[in-house]
Design a protein around this motif. Structure first.
Motif, PDB file in Angstrom:
ATOM      1  N   GLN A   1       0.833  -1.208   0.000  1.00  0.00           N
ATOM      2  CA  GLN A   1       0.000   0.000   0.000  1.00  0.00           C
ATOM      3  C   GLN A   1       0.862   1.250   0.000  1.00  0.00           C
ATOM      4  O   GLN A   1       1.975   1.245   0.523  1.00  0.00           O
TER       5      GLN A   1
ATOM      6  N   PRO B   1      -4.011   9.386  -3.561  1.00  0.00           N
ATOM      7  CA  PRO B   1      -5.410   9.820  -3.621  1.00  0.00           C
ATOM      8  C   PRO B   1      -6.375   8.786  -4.196  1.00  0.00           C
ATOM      9  O   PRO B   1      -7.582   8.961  -4.098  1.00  0.00           O
ATOM     10  N   ASN B   2      -5.867   7.735  -4.817  1.00  0.00           N
ATOM     11  CA  ASN B   2      -6.777   6.772  -5.471  1.00  0.00           C
ATOM     12  C   ASN B   2      -6.182   5.378  -5.404  1.00  0.00           C
ATOM     13  O   ASN B   2      -5.888   4.753  -6.417  1.00  0.00           O
TER      14      ASN B   2
ATOM     15  N   TRP C   1      -9.474  -6.706 -11.630  1.00  0.00           N
ATOM     16  CA  TRP C   1     -10.770  -6.192 -11.206  1.00  0.00           C
ATOM     17  C   TRP C   1     -10.915  -6.264  -9.692  1.00  0.00           C
ATOM     18  O   TRP C   1     -10.241  -7.045  -9.018  1.00  0.00           O
ATOM     19  N   GLU C   2     -11.820  -5.432  -9.209  1.00  0.00           N
ATOM     20  CA  GLU C   2     -12.113  -5.397  -7.777  1.00  0.00           C
ATOM     21  C   GLU C   2     -12.711  -6.737  -7.370  1.00  0.00           C
ATOM     22  O   GLU C   2     -13.630  -7.235  -8.020  1.00  0.00           O
TER      23      GLU C   2
ATOM     24  N   PRO D   1     -10.762  10.065  -0.441  1.00  0.00           N
ATOM     25  CA  PRO D   1     -10.005   9.707  -1.640  1.00  0.00           C
ATOM     26  C   PRO D   1     -10.907   9.153  -2.736  1.00  0.00           C
ATOM     27  O   PRO D   1     -11.985   8.627  -2.470  1.00  0.00           O
ATOM     28  N   LEU D   2     -10.450   9.295  -3.971  1.00  0.00           N
ATOM     29  CA  LEU D   2     -11.266   8.920  -5.131  1.00  0.00           C
ATOM     30  C   LEU D   2     -11.684   7.460  -5.079  1.00  0.00           C
ATOM     31  O   LEU D   2     -12.804   7.105  -5.441  1.00  0.00           O
ATOM     32  N   ASN D   3     -10.766   6.598  -4.583  1.00  0.00           N
ATOM     33  CA  ASN D   3     -11.089   5.175  -4.623  1.00  0.00           C
ATOM     34  C   ASN D   3     -12.227   4.812  -3.687  1.00  0.00           C
ATOM     35  O   ASN D   3     -12.971   3.881  -3.943  1.00  0.00           O
TER      36      ASN D   3
ATOM     37  N   THR E   1     -15.457   5.904  -5.677  1.00  0.00           N
ATOM     38  CA  THR E   1     -15.824   5.055  -6.817  1.00  0.00           C
ATOM     39  C   THR E   1     -15.957   3.593  -6.407  1.00  0.00           C
ATOM     40  O   THR E   1     -16.065   2.727  -7.260  1.00  0.00           O
ATOM     41  N   TRP E   2     -15.946   3.335  -5.120  1.00  0.00           N
ATOM     42  CA  TRP E   2     -15.908   1.957  -4.635  1.00  0.00           C
ATOM     43  C   TRP E   2     -17.087   1.139  -5.151  1.00  0.00           C
ATOM     44  O   TRP E   2     -16.922  -0.003  -5.575  1.00  0.00           O
TER      45      TRP E   2
ATOM     46  N   ASP F   1     -16.490   0.264  -8.801  1.00  0.00           N
ATOM     47  CA  ASP F   1     -15.415  -0.719  -8.944  1.00  0.00           C
ATOM     48  C   ASP F   1     -15.880  -2.103  -8.525  1.00  0.00           C
ATOM     49  O   ASP F   1     -15.573  -3.097  -9.168  1.00  0.00           O
TER      50      ASP F   1
ATOM     51  N   GLY G   1     -16.120  -5.325 -10.774  1.00  0.00           N
ATOM     52  CA  GLY G   1     -15.432  -6.540 -10.346  1.00  0.00           C
ATOM     53  C   GLY G   1     -16.364  -7.731 -10.305  1.00  0.00           C
ATOM     54  O   GLY G   1     -16.008  -8.831 -10.718  1.00  0.00           O
TER      55      GLY G   1
ATOM     56  N   SER H   1      -7.988  -9.011   0.798  1.00  0.00           N
ATOM     57  CA  SER H   1      -7.031  -8.153   0.117  1.00  0.00           C
ATOM     58  C   SER H   1      -7.648  -6.785  -0.185  1.00  0.00           C
ATOM     59  O   SER H   1      -6.961  -5.774  -0.201  1.00  0.00           O
ATOM     60  N   THR H   2      -8.963  -6.777  -0.480  1.00  0.00           N
ATOM     61  CA  THR H   2      -9.586  -5.486  -0.753  1.00  0.00           C
ATOM     62  C   THR H   2      -9.950  -4.764   0.538  1.00  0.00           C
ATOM     63  O   THR H   2     -10.023  -3.561   0.568  1.00  0.00           O
TER      64      THR H   2
ATOM     65  N   SER I   1      -8.227  -4.505   3.180  1.00  0.00           N
ATOM     66  CA  SER I   1      -7.120  -3.786   3.778  1.00  0.00           C
ATOM     67  C   SER I   1      -6.890  -2.433   3.119  1.00  0.00           C
ATOM     68  O   SER I   1      -6.032  -1.681   3.544  1.00  0.00           O
ATOM     69  N   GLN I   2      -7.641  -2.150   2.040  1.00  0.00           N
ATOM     70  CA  GLN I   2      -7.495  -0.832   1.427  1.00  0.00           C
ATOM     71  C   GLN I   2      -8.137   0.252   2.259  1.00  0.00           C
ATOM     72  O   GLN I   2      -7.975   1.423   1.967  1.00  0.00           O
TER      73      GLN I   2
END
Lengths: 147, 233
Positions: free
Chosen positions: A121, A126-127, A134-135, B11-13, B16-17, B20, B24, B226-227, B229-230
């Motif tokens: 990480q 910012p993104n 893919w997610e 944050p952008l992510n 847009t979660w 995304d 996915g 894994s996702t 932990s973001q």
């Protein structure tokens, strides 16, 4: 005129003067810096007039089983020299390095790629999300233990 | 996609979660549903005409007109696309087959040349373009990547052959195939089109009956570790 790679010793000396307690150790042409101080080191490398690393060639990461090395390749077009900086993060879960997005804007996609494929990480990005897969994809495919 | 970018801070992510995650799910759902390759496709016949008419000379005329003006959709995925472009240029001159009009809209095209590596993330887009093309439609799988995954066979991110997501008429091997090979594949497709029987007793069942593939959506589960932990919501 060819681009000269700075020696680790020279670079480590200049870094420890510019950013105190930032250097872990150095080898031939590589300097390992404290992972927590990556952004300060990056800003110093960019802004110091005798270093002047305006250009970030690449960010990559190496899986060394017990730890990961995040590698920064830098070049100065004006002074025609380059350098390699590494930051070592230990463990395999919830790894984190400060983002250099605010120093070099080109780090944006590369840090996302390192996160996507290696699972490191970048704090302050910012993104911070996957860029190519893919997610919902399980795991990080360039790790040694993937499969 | 129904989700939208939310206007909240952060944050952008994280904003847009939803998008995304939905993307996915679509990709993963298609991947999980596409284990077996699809069968070779045939032409659609309206139900009320099926088995009622035998009009062979009209068949020949229709088939000739179809094969003589086969318009491909503008669509390239990887290095094979350059060979496809070369095929369209003066030296190899795809215009000899009435095919020089690469259509920018799938609605106006009846041939899809899948030129290059198909990744799972690209797969829903390919399937959508194929679905948007009007019947009758044909697909050429160009190169080993589109045919079987090629050097990426068994990869975590590459479709093991585009026939897992859309039905393929002609496979052109090569890495990438030379324009000559693609032209040969196109001529083979012409031969195939000529043999179609659109009406009568031996007419083929409609494409839509053969190729329907239900994409199973994943459950609204907790995102994987894994996702998680973001730090996303």
């Amino acid at each position: 005129m060819p681009v000269q790679t700075l020696t680790g010793e020279d670079l480590a000396q200049r870094l420890s003067e510019g950013v105190p307690a930032s250097v872990e150790r150095w080898e031939d042409e590589v300097v390992w810096v404290e992972a927590s101080k990556v952004e300060d080191v990056a800003r110093f490398l960019r802004d110091d007039s005798s270093l002047d690393f305006q250009f970030l060639n690449a960010i990559s990461a190496i899986d060394l089983i017990e730890y990961f090395d995040v590698v920064y390749h830098l070049t100065s077009f004006r002074l025609k020299h380059s350098a390699v900086i590494k930051a070592r993060v230990h463990g395999r879960e919830s790894l984190s390095v400060p983002s250099v997005y605010n120093v070099w804007r080109g780090a944006d996609f590369q840090e996302r790629e390192v996160w996507d494929l290696m699972g490191v990480q970048f704090e302050g990005h910012p993104n911070m999300k996957r860029i190519m897969l893919w997610e919902g994809f399980e795991g990080h495919p360039l790790r040694k233990d993937f499969l | 996609m129904s989700a939208e970018i939310s206007n909240t801070d952060g944050p952008l992510n994280s904003r847009t979660w939803e998008i995304d995650r939905e993307e996915g799910r679509t990709v993963q759902g298609l991947k999980d549903a596409s284990v077996e390759p699809l069968a070779e496709p045939f032409i659609q016949v309206p139900d009320d005409l099926q088995g009622n008419l035998v009009v062979t000379s009209v068949d020949a005329l229709i088939n000739w007109s179809r094969k003589a003006a086969l318009w491909p959709v503008t669509f390239g995925l990887a290095c094979c696309a350059f060979e496809m472009i070369a095929t369209a240029m003066g030296r190899f001159d795809i215009a000899r087959f009435g095919m020089e009009a690469f259509r920018a809209s799938p609605r106006q095209a009846d041939l899809m040349i899948v030129a290059g590596t198909v990744t799972w993330k690209m797969a829903p887009a390919i399937q959508r373009i194929y679905d948007q093309m009007a019947d009758p439609k044909w697909v050429i799988s160009m190169g080993v990547c589109a045919t079987s995954g090629g050097p990426y066979y068994g990869s975590y991110s590459v479709v093991p052959g585009v026939d897992h997501i859309i039905p393929v008429d002609v496979y052109v091997p090569g890495c990438p195939p030379r324009p000559d090979a693609l032209l040969f594949g196109i001529m083979e497709l012409h031969e195939k089109i000529k043999k179609y029987r659109n009406m009568g007793k031996n007419a083929r069942p409609p494409i839509s009956e053969q190729v329907t593939r239900q994409v199973t959506q994943l459950d609204d589960g907790v995102p994987s570790s894994s996702t998680n932990s973001q730090g996303n919501p």
